[in-house]
Design an enzyme around this catalytic site. Structure first.
Site, PDB file in Angstrom:
ATOM      1  N   LYS A   1     -10.627   0.344  -9.893  1.00 39.90           N
ATOM      2  CA  LYS A   1      -9.169   0.194  -9.900  1.00 39.90           C
ATOM      3  C   LYS A   1      -8.848  -0.606 -11.146  1.00 39.90           C
ATOM      4  CE  LYS A   1      -5.374  -2.353  -7.969  1.00 39.90           C
ATOM      5  NZ  LYS A   1      -4.675  -2.982  -6.861  1.00 39.90           N
TER       6      LYS A   1
ATOM      7  N   GLY B   1       2.394  -7.916  -4.096  1.00 46.01           N
ATOM      8  CA  GLY B   1       2.581  -9.011  -3.145  1.00 46.01           C
ATOM      9  C   GLY B   1       4.026  -9.311  -2.802  1.00 46.01           C
TER      10      GLY B   1
ATOM     11  N   ALA C   1       0.884  -1.295  -4.364  1.00 48.05           N
ATOM     12  CA  ALA C   1       1.696  -2.524  -4.438  1.00 48.05           C
ATOM     13  C   ALA C   1       3.134  -2.312  -3.983  1.00 48.05           C
ATOM     14  CB  ALA C   1       1.715  -3.124  -5.830  1.00 48.05           C
ATOM     15  N   GLY C   2       3.620  -3.302  -3.269  1.00 49.31           N
ATOM     16  CA  GLY C   2       5.025  -3.326  -2.878  1.00 49.31           C
ATOM     17  C   GLY C   2       5.293  -3.044  -1.413  1.00 49.31           C
TER      18      GLY C   2
ATOM     19  N   THR D   1      -1.377  -7.268   0.700  1.00 50.42           N
ATOM     20  CA  THR D   1      -0.566  -8.327   1.298  1.00 50.42           C
ATOM     21  C   THR D   1       0.236  -7.841   2.506  1.00 50.42           C
ATOM     22  OG1 THR D   1      -0.378  -9.214  -0.935  1.00 50.42           O
ATOM     23  CG2 THR D   1       1.029 -10.204   0.729  1.00 50.42           C
TER      24      THR D   1
END
Lengths: 69, 262
Positions: free
Chosen positions: B101, B162, B188-189, B211
């Site tokens: 990644k 996050g 993400a998000g 997260t």
């Protein structure tokens, strides 16, 4: 015995002349299969830890897997 | 209804379209239970220097059953192509995987990627034999460039890392999906289950999150919710949603109502 000064993970350290990566890991109490090592921006294969000697001024990076996303 | 096909990333096949992280969990035991509940087959880890003070005991690898989960190491935190490439090479040596990644950060507060450095690193890593999954801004052009240099997937962000803000620009994700020849993984998000479902309904091939699960009050329950949301969103995408209309369109007959003249 004259030692060598090398940078290990950003810290300057005085080491015994001719010390191998394997011996350094032993000194640090780190298992060889839990880390990977680059010397002067080049990865040293694990199979060579026992023969790769650290030289004067070498920059050694020892990494492990940690939590992350 | 035909069953879904596995997700193909380069030479790899995944039967789950949810990829999860290992960061920020309240404990490693909770993390393991959450990984289980998520149904994920691929798990991300970060690469960092070891401490030199002798406090190196177990590592993250002791908490991931590699017979069941494939590890996706990341280059998180790297600021230059050079550092990202070396981090990827170290990860490959440590983990015996060509998966990476790729993350090259351009700004400390937003954690937005540095597109120029990311593309440069991707080019070098592809040439070095890596299966590259780059985290990138939700920009169709940047995604196209990454595909052109040989990335096995593109991973546009839904919102800052996050942040839990959800899919801030669904139109971009849709355009990226429509124009991409490689899998699109929203990375993400995602803050809650509906965000994951929306990403998948937009056509994303998978969702990567950390997260959103780890920072939930009950990470194990949220991992299950995310699993269901990814499956629901994917199934809805394949089913093909109805067209939106501005005015009502009755579901029940408008004729033969009681109390009306015949």
């Amino acid at each position: 015995m004259i030692g060598v000064v090398a940078t290990i993970n950003g810290q300057a350290r005085e080491l015994a002349a001719g010390i191998t990566l394997e011996a350094l890991l032993r000194e640090l109490d780190v298992a060889g299969n839990a880390v990977a090592i680059a010397v002067n921006q080049r990865v040293v294969p694990r199979a060579r830890f026992g023969v790769h000697a650290i030289g004067e001024g070498d920059a050694v990076e020892i990494i492990q897997a940690v939590a992350g996303g | 209804m035909s069953p879904d096909t596995p997700l193909k990333i380069g030479a790899y096949e995944l039967t789950s379209r949810l990829i999860v992280g290992t960061g920020k969990y309240p404990s490693l035991e909770v993390m393991q239970l959450a990984h289980e509940a998520s149904g994920a087959k691929m798990i991300t880890v970060a690469i960092r220097r070891i401490g030199l003070d002798g406090a190196n005991g177990k590592t993250m690898l002791d908490y991931i059953d590699r017979r069941r989960f494939r590890i996706l190491p990341n280059t998180a935190g790297c600021r230059t192509a050079k550092d990202a490439v070396l981090t990827a090479q170290l990860a490959r040596e440590l983990l015996g995987t060509d998966l990476i990644k790729l993350e090259v950060i351009g700004d400390a507060e937003t954690l937005y990627p540095d597109t120029v450095e990311t593309i440069e690193a991707a080019r070098e890593l592809v040439a070095d034999g890596f299966t590259v999954l780059p985290y990138i801004i939700d920009d169709p052009t940047a995604c196209k460039r990454l595909e052109e240099v040989g990335c096995a997937a593109v991973m546009p962000l839904g919102a800052p890392i996050g942040s839990g803000l959800g899919i801030c620009n669904p139109y971009s994700i849709r355009i990226i999906r429509e124009r991409s020849g490689v899998p699109v993984i929203v990375d993400a998000g995602v803050g809650t289950a509906s965000d994951a479902a929306i990403a998948m309904e937009l056509g994303a091939d998978a969702v990567l999150m950390n997260t959103g699960i780890a920072a939930a009050s009950d990470p194990v329950a949220m991992a299950l919710a995310m699993r269901l949301a990814v499956e629901a969103g994917r199934t809805a995408y394949l089913a093909g949603r109805m067209e939106k209309r501005l005015y009502a369109n009755a579901s029940s007959p408008m004729t033969d109502l009681i109390g009306t003249p015949r």
